[in-house]
Design an enzyme around this catalytic site. Structure first.
Site, PDB file in Angstrom:
ATOM      1  N   SER A 194      13.907  21.778 -16.461  1.00 30.77           N
ATOM      2  CA  SER A 194      12.743  22.544 -16.779  1.00 30.77           C
ATOM      3  C   SER A 194      13.049  23.862 -17.426  1.00 30.77           C
ATOM      4  CB  SER A 194      11.816  22.619 -15.432  1.00 30.77           C
ATOM      5  OG  SER A 194      11.238  23.949 -15.670  1.00 30.77           O
ATOM      6  N   HIS A 215       0.928  -0.996  -0.222  1.00 29.84           N
ATOM      7  CA  HIS A 215      -0.049  -0.091   0.063  1.00 29.84           C
ATOM      8  C   HIS A 215       0.861   1.329   0.020  1.00 29.84           C
ATOM      9  CE1 HIS A 215      -3.160  -2.779   1.303  1.00 29.84           C
ATOM     10  NE2 HIS A 215      -2.340  -3.311   1.897  1.00 29.84           N
ATOM     11  N   LYS A 238      15.617  22.025 -11.526  1.00 34.06           N
ATOM     12  CA  LYS A 238      15.168  20.897 -11.826  1.00 34.06           C
ATOM     13  C   LYS A 238      15.769  19.730 -12.375  1.00 34.06           C
ATOM     14  CE  LYS A 238      10.939  20.060 -11.419  1.00 34.06           C
ATOM     15  NZ  LYS A 238      10.160  19.221 -10.716  1.00 34.06           N
ATOM     16  N   GLU A 279       9.513   8.268 -16.817  1.00 41.63           N
ATOM     17  CA  GLU A 279       8.337   8.942 -17.233  1.00 41.63           C
ATOM     18  C   GLU A 279       7.574   8.500 -18.567  1.00 41.63           C
ATOM     19  OE1 GLU A 279       7.533  13.031 -14.957  1.00 41.63           O
ATOM     20  OE2 GLU A 279       9.587  12.772 -15.635  1.00 41.63           O
TER      21      GLU A 279
END
Ligand code: ARG
Length: 474
Positions: A294, A173, A300, A307
């Site tokens: 970014s 979980h 970043k 992804e």
């Protein structure tokens, strides 16, 4: 260009190259839009080499069976080798008015060698031709993907071997559950990819059957020898029903399903890398070559590659549904719907190939941060089960032990301490069975070492799992 011109047409090289093929039947040409809509050559030209390979095997069989002459065969072989060289060198002019890869190559062959070229299609149809091409092509791609799946497994085994003793929290979980070794966690993906490999190998058996000889749908009146063509092309046998041979694409659907599972596993791994790399977790870092910054936030470093693999998984799932849907309403035998099988299939192969190649490289380069993992395993009461097991071994019923430890956890949480940080007399408050030896089981090292059976997370077991995988992947 009018389709009518075909009726006067002979086999002269220029007319063969410019006219549409079976237009004697028709009184008007298709519109430009219909031509583009119908043509597949923009994408099926990828099958050119297997198309030629299949044509040559067919021609050799026709010559062996005395359906064409040895001279015809020699001309066809010469013409095809020229075409092959032209395609290889990027000199071949693909023409949309010639619809597909088959007609482009055949038309060029006729232009180059004349009448012998017109005899190549004896006893054959584009229906069994395309089914053969896809199978030949897919078979080669499966072999390439199997090699990549093995390379990816080797990369993961290498990573696991370095971290048989590195302890991290295991989650259920996404909540801290029990300590596991990082090597054990990584080896879970080796198991998944091993099954993916087995699925590909199994799927290949059903891909590797020869449709050629089915002709349009019913077989052919020529005295063909299908078995010899199958042997020459390396097929395990022939498709035994002509209607099935030209119409079903279940082998491609099955492949895409297996590919979707590969992507699903890569996607789960990607998701973990993304979580592990986020600042709040910080278990790993990825080398810069897999990350992007970014355009606005200068600090970043984003895990774009994992992804994208996670994102591309959705696209492969889409291809699977597209192929299933393509097939479900088709009456026997061939229907043009089947032309729509190629782009999803090609894109699936390309996407899985790139994803596996990049992921194998990335997996080998993950920078693990054992200190962050060790700190995390000391939060979240990861050894609570070990304490319950300890009390059970000392004679308490497991359900009672579970309750005693639940109380201990509740109190420890209030105190802001881990179980291992509670003094012995506090622990004894939950059960008089607690002794000094309790601290051995409350340590993450003791916890993982105690799960010492096949499939368990103990470092020794992970070393054995690594060894078994190495032997399989040698
Ligand atoms: N381009 C076609 C395909 O991909 C080849 C077979 C065409 N057959 C036909 N009867 N139109 O399926």
């Amino acid at each position: 260009m009018s389709n009518k011109s075909d009726q006067q047409g002979d086999s002269g090289p220029s007319s063969a190259a410019t006219k549409s093929h079976f237009s004697g039947r028709f009184s008007e040409p298709v519109t430009e839009l219909v031509k583009r809509f119908t043509a597949s050559v923009t994408f099926d030209q990828r099958l050119a080499f297997v198309d030629i390979q299949g044509s040559l095997a067919h021609a050799r069989m026709l010559a062996r069976q005395a359906v064409i002459t040895p001279q015809d065969l020699a001309d066809i072989e010469r013409g095809m080798h020229e075409i092959e060289a032209d395609i290889g060198a990027g000199r071949f002019e693909w023409r949309i008015d010639l619809e597909d890869v088959h007609m482009n190559i055949e038309s060029r062959l006729i232009a180059a060698i004349g009448d012998a070229g017109k005899r190549l299609h004896t006893g054959r149809s584009r229906n069994d031709q395309i089914a053969t091409d896809i199978r030949l092509w897919l078979r080669g791609e499966i072999d390439g993907l199997v090699a990549l799946l093995r390379a990816m497994q080797r990369a993961l085994v290498g990573l696991a071997e370095k971290h048989t003793d590195t302890i991290m929290p295991g989650f259920t979980h996404l909540q801290v559950a029990q300590p596991v070794t990082f090597g054990h966690h990584v080896m879970a993906y080796v198991e998944m990819l091993a099954r993916d490999e087995a699925r590909m190998v199994d799927c290949r058996k059903r891909v590797n059957r020869l449709p050629l000889g089915a002709a349009a749908l019913a077989g052919t009146s020529f005295p063909i020898d299908r078995e010899s063509v199958a042997v020459e092309l390396g097929f395990d046998g022939v498709c035994e029903n002509s209607l099935d041979a030209v119409s079903d694409r279940d082998f491609a659907i099955e492949f895409v399903a297996a590919a979707a599972l590969v992507m699903t596993h890569l996607s789960r791994f990607s998701e973990e890398l993304i979580i592990w790399m986020s600042q709040g977790v910080g278990f790993i870092d990825l080398p810069d070559r897999f990350c992007y910054s970014s355009s606005i936030m200068p600090q970043k470093k984003n895990p774009d590659v994992p992804e994208l693999i996670r994102g591309k998984t959705g696209r492969i799932n889409g291809h699977l549904v597209a192929l299933l849907t393509l097939m479900k309403g088709q009456p026997l035998a061939y229907n043009k719907d089947n032309q729509e099988d190629k782009e999803p299939l090609f894109d699936t192969v390309d996407t899985v190939r790139d994803s596996l190649t990049i992921m194998a490289d990335l997996a080998a380069a993950i920078e693990v941060k054992p200190g962050r993992m060790a700190a995390a395993v000391r939060r979240g009461f990861a050894t609570a089960t070990d304490l319950a097991d300890y009390l059970t071994r000392k004679g308490m019923a497991f359900r009672d032990a579970h309750e005693a430890v639940a109380l201990a956890v509740r109190d420890a949480e209030k105190m802001g301490k881990d179980l291992a940080e509670l003094p012995i007399d506090v622990l004894r408050g939950y059960s008089s069975l607690v002794g000094e030896d309790v601290y051995a089981v409350l340590s993450p090292e003791g916890s993982v070492a105690s799960r010492n059976h096949i499939g368990g997370t103990a470092p020794g077991q992970v070393r054995l799992a690594v060894e078994r995988a190495r032997n399989r992947l040698a």
